[in-house]
Motif scaffolding. Structure first.
Motif, PDB file in Angstrom:
ATOM      1  N   ARG A 158      25.912 -15.271  13.594  1.00  0.00           N
ATOM      2  CA  ARG A 158      24.716 -15.650  14.336  1.00  0.00           C
ATOM      3  C   ARG A 158      25.084 -15.918  15.782  1.00  0.00           C
ATOM      4  N   GLN A 159      24.103 -15.723  16.636  1.00  0.00           N
ATOM      5  CA  GLN A 159      24.300 -16.010  18.050  1.00  0.00           C
ATOM      6  C   GLN A 159      23.009 -16.542  18.638  1.00  0.00           C
ATOM      7  N   ALA A 160      23.109 -17.721  19.199  1.00  0.00           N
ATOM      8  CA  ALA A 160      21.973 -18.355  19.861  1.00  0.00           C
ATOM      9  C   ALA A 160      22.120 -18.170  21.361  1.00  0.00           C
ATOM     10  N   LYS A 200      25.059 -19.564  23.639  1.00  0.00           N
ATOM     11  CA  LYS A 200      26.150 -20.002  22.765  1.00  0.00           C
ATOM     12  C   LYS A 200      27.000 -18.810  22.346  1.00  0.00           C
ATOM     13  N   ASP A 247      19.289 -26.399  14.740  1.00  0.00           N
ATOM     14  CA  ASP A 247      20.543 -25.809  15.224  1.00  0.00           C
ATOM     15  C   ASP A 247      20.870 -24.476  14.557  1.00  0.00           C
ATOM     16  N   ASP A 248      20.156 -24.138  13.490  1.00  0.00           N
ATOM     17  CA  ASP A 248      20.360 -22.842  12.838  1.00  0.00           C
ATOM     18  C   ASP A 248      19.617 -21.721  13.549  1.00  0.00           C
ATOM     19  N   THR A 249      18.802 -22.055  14.528  1.00  0.00           N
ATOM     20  CA  THR A 249      18.052 -21.046  15.267  1.00  0.00           C
ATOM     21  C   THR A 249      19.005 -20.088  15.970  1.00  0.00           C
ATOM     22  N   ALA A 250      18.842 -18.805  15.702  1.00  0.00           N
ATOM     23  CA  ALA A 250      19.742 -17.801  16.279  1.00  0.00           C
ATOM     24  C   ALA A 250      19.318 -16.415  15.825  1.00  0.00           C
ATOM     25  N   TYR A 266      20.575 -13.536  13.703  1.00  0.00           N
ATOM     26  CA  TYR A 266      21.529 -13.366  12.606  1.00  0.00           C
ATOM     27  C   TYR A 266      21.768 -11.883  12.374  1.00  0.00           C
ATOM     28  N   GLN A 301      15.839 -12.325  13.766  1.00  0.00           N
ATOM     29  CA  GLN A 301      15.714 -13.628  14.417  1.00  0.00           C
ATOM     30  C   GLN A 301      15.264 -14.699  13.425  1.00  0.00           C
ATOM     31  N   THR A 361      14.141 -18.707  13.581  1.00  0.00           N
ATOM     32  CA  THR A 361      13.755 -19.809  14.449  1.00  0.00           C
ATOM     33  C   THR A 361      13.333 -20.989  13.589  1.00  0.00           C
TER      34      THR A 361
END
Length: 129
Positions: free
Chosen positions: A37-39, A42, A92-95, A97, A124, A126
């Motif tokens: 995952r990438q937000a 980050k 914080d899991d928003t990213a 994937y 995505q 969210t």
């Protein structure tokens, strides 16, 4: 090789989602497969992995600490799909994937740290508080 993810959505904190990845052009048993995952702003984070059976992680599921106990990775070698069940989601899991695959026999810890050769475009997720 083609990896296509689906299942991303917007959910409230505490909710669940199931992501799925359909692979073509590879035989799952000979590849390590995983989810990253990438937000925004980050670095990429390796989330979960199942290595090749002949790797040092013996084809067992492996998770980064932040998702242990909440996420479950599973694969269906007959259908060439890999799923990621995500429970008790947090903001914080928003990213974005994405699933990935690599033919190397490395342990999942290395695959999740250094990345995998093939990857999909992502889906995505969210999570709102």
């Amino acid at each position: 090789v083609q990896l296509v993810e689906s299942g991303g959505d917007s959910v409230q904190a505490g909710g669940s989602l199931r992501l799925s990845c359909a692979a073509s052009g590879i035989t799952f048993d000979y590849y390590g497969i995983g989810w990253f995952r990438q937000a925004p702003g980050k670095e990429r984070e390796g989330v979960a992995c199942i290595s090749r059976l002949d790797s040092s992680s013996d084809g067992l599921p492996y998770y980064t600490d932040s998702v242990k106990g909440r996420f479950t990775i599973s694969k269906d070698s007959a259908r060439n799909t890999v799923d990621l069940q995500m429970n008790n989601l947090k903001p914080d899991d928003t990213a974005l994937y994405y699933c990935a695959a690599d033919r190397s026999p490395f342990h999942c810890s290395a695959l999740l740290t250094y990345g995998m050769h093939y990857r999909g475009k992502g889906t995505q997720v969210t999570v709102s508080s």
